[in-house]
Design a protein around this motif. Structure first.
Motif, PDB file in Angstrom:
ATOM      1  N   VAL A   1      -5.192  12.544   0.028  1.00  0.00           N
ATOM      2  CA  VAL A   1      -5.910  13.367   0.992  1.00  0.00           C
ATOM      3  C   VAL A   1      -5.033  14.559   1.375  1.00  0.00           C
ATOM      4  N   ARG A   2      -5.542  15.437   2.247  1.00  0.00           N
ATOM      5  CA  ARG A   2      -4.801  16.616   2.703  1.00  0.00           C
ATOM      6  C   ARG A   2      -3.512  16.221   3.426  1.00  0.00           C
TER       7      ARG A   2
ATOM      8  N   SER B   1       2.541   8.720   2.818  1.00  0.00           N
ATOM      9  CA  SER B   1       2.279   9.139   1.436  1.00  0.00           C
ATOM     10  C   SER B   1       1.029   9.983   1.318  1.00  0.00           C
ATOM     11  N   VAL B   2       0.397  10.305   2.438  1.00  0.00           N
ATOM     12  CA  VAL B   2      -0.752  11.197   2.520  1.00  0.00           C
ATOM     13  C   VAL B   2      -1.865  10.738   1.574  1.00  0.00           C
ATOM     14  N   ASP B   3      -2.277   9.478   1.746  1.00  0.00           N
ATOM     15  CA  ASP B   3      -3.381   8.954   0.954  1.00  0.00           C
ATOM     16  C   ASP B   3      -4.094   7.841   1.717  1.00  0.00           C
TER      17      ASP B   3
ATOM     18  N   VAL C   1       0.875  -1.181   0.000  1.00  0.00           N
ATOM     19  CA  VAL C   1       0.000   0.000   0.000  1.00  0.00           C
ATOM     20  C   VAL C   1       0.905   1.221   0.000  1.00  0.00           C
ATOM     21  N   GLY C   2       0.413   2.359   0.445  1.00  0.00           N
ATOM     22  CA  GLY C   2       1.224   3.575   0.473  1.00  0.00           C
ATOM     23  C   GLY C   2       2.291   3.531   1.558  1.00  0.00           C
ATOM     24  N   VAL C   3       2.962   4.654   1.731  1.00  0.00           N
ATOM     25  CA  VAL C   3       4.062   4.763   2.685  1.00  0.00           C
ATOM     26  C   VAL C   3       3.526   4.912   4.114  1.00  0.00           C
ATOM     27  N   ASP C   4       4.034   4.111   5.028  1.00  0.00           N
ATOM     28  CA  ASP C   4       3.728   4.176   6.454  1.00  0.00           C
ATOM     29  C   ASP C   4       2.235   4.021   6.746  1.00  0.00           C
ATOM     30  N   PRO C   5       1.656   2.848   6.433  1.00  0.00           N
ATOM     31  CA  PRO C   5       0.245   2.642   6.765  1.00  0.00           C
ATOM     32  C   PRO C   5       0.047   2.690   8.276  1.00  0.00           C
ATOM     33  N   ALA C   6      -0.747   3.648   8.737  1.00  0.00           N
ATOM     34  CA  ALA C   6      -0.890   3.896  10.175  1.00  0.00           C
ATOM     35  C   ALA C   6      -2.176   3.321  10.758  1.00  0.00           C
ATOM     36  N   VAL C   7      -3.248   3.291   9.974  1.00  0.00           N
ATOM     37  CA  VAL C   7      -4.551   2.854  10.470  1.00  0.00           C
ATOM     38  C   VAL C   7      -5.189   1.946   9.424  1.00  0.00           C
ATOM     39  N   VAL C   8      -5.733   0.809   9.860  1.00  0.00           N
ATOM     40  CA  VAL C   8      -6.502  -0.079   8.977  1.00  0.00           C
ATOM     41  C   VAL C   8      -7.851  -0.324   9.640  1.00  0.00           C
TER      42      VAL C   8
ATOM     43  N   ALA D   1     -10.381  11.582   7.293  1.00  0.00           N
ATOM     44  CA  ALA D   1      -9.012  11.710   7.797  1.00  0.00           C
ATOM     45  C   ALA D   1      -8.893  13.080   8.461  1.00  0.00           C
ATOM     46  N   PHE D   2      -8.217  13.124   9.598  1.00  0.00           N
ATOM     47  CA  PHE D   2      -8.131  14.362  10.366  1.00  0.00           C
ATOM     48  C   PHE D   2      -6.848  14.374  11.182  1.00  0.00           C
ATOM     49  N   TYR D   3      -6.549  15.524  11.788  1.00  0.00           N
ATOM     50  CA  TYR D   3      -5.388  15.652  12.656  1.00  0.00           C
ATOM     51  C   TYR D   3      -5.825  15.449  14.097  1.00  0.00           C
ATOM     52  N   ASP D   4      -5.225  14.472  14.769  1.00  0.00           N
ATOM     53  CA  ASP D   4      -5.517  14.171  16.162  1.00  0.00           C
ATOM     54  C   ASP D   4      -4.306  14.556  17.007  1.00  0.00           C
ATOM     55  N   LYS D   5      -4.413  15.676  17.703  1.00  0.00           N
ATOM     56  CA  LYS D   5      -3.296  16.199  18.488  1.00  0.00           C
ATOM     57  C   LYS D   5      -2.891  15.229  19.593  1.00  0.00           C
TER      58      LYS D   5
END
Length: 170
Positions: free
Chosen positions: A68-69, A50-52, A27-34, A86-90
């Motif tokens: 995505v953004r 990879s921001v996608d 998949v893309g670079v650094d898959p963080a969440v599935v 997708a969002f930013y979680d501080k």
């Protein structure tokens, strides 16, 4: 099926529960969440590097990628399985030690229609960076705050406080 992200290898692994068959998919670079949809027809992967977002058919493993953004680090799926957000979680960034000292707008999101693969970038409220840029362009300023990035950070801080107070009130 069970899906496991492998960030170090930029892959996702599908494990069949009854047979324990293992298949790995790039998949893309650094898959963080599935996350799988409620009907288990799709697995959705947020690739932080990879921001996608990769949308994977769980049976055929056909994958479709949607950009995505920038500067987002978390993803959720709607209960009906049609939308990914997708969002930013501080809090997540602070927990992982990846929070940056720069401005991170908690108002910017990316909505992805999983049925057709369209991306809808959105800003909930207004974009502090854009407001600061417009103020600077047209000669406006905040007394005691330098123009540019410091103004954007100041506006973002005020917006976050107002939103927090409003949220607590509700």
């Amino acid at each position: 099926y069970v899906f496991v992200a492998n960030p170090a290898r930029n892959t996702v692994t599908r494990i069949s529960v009854p047979s324990l068959d293992v298949i790995t998919l790039e998949v893309g670079v650094d898959p963080a969440v599935v996350v799988t949809t409620g009907d288990y027809a799709r697995a959705v992967v947020f690739n932080e590097g990879s921001v996608d977002i990769s949308i994977i058919d769980t049976e055929t493993l056909d994958a479709h990628t949607v950009s995505v953004r920038d500067n987002l680090n978390q993803m959720e799926i709607s209960p009906d399985g049609r939308w990914a957000i997708a969002f930013y979680d501080k809090a997540k960034a602070e927990q992982e030690g990846t929070s940056s000292s720069g401005i991170q707008s908690q108002n910017e999101i990316s909505l992805v229609d999983l049925d057709i693969g369209d991306h809808f970038p959105m800003v909930v409220g207004f974009n502090p960076t854009e407001v600061a840029d417009n103020m600077s362009k047209y000669g406006g300023f905040v007394p005691g705050i330098r123009s540019g990035k410091p103004t954007a950070e100041h506006i973002n801080q005020i917006l976050t406080r107002i939103t927090m107070v409003g949220g607590l009130y509700l």
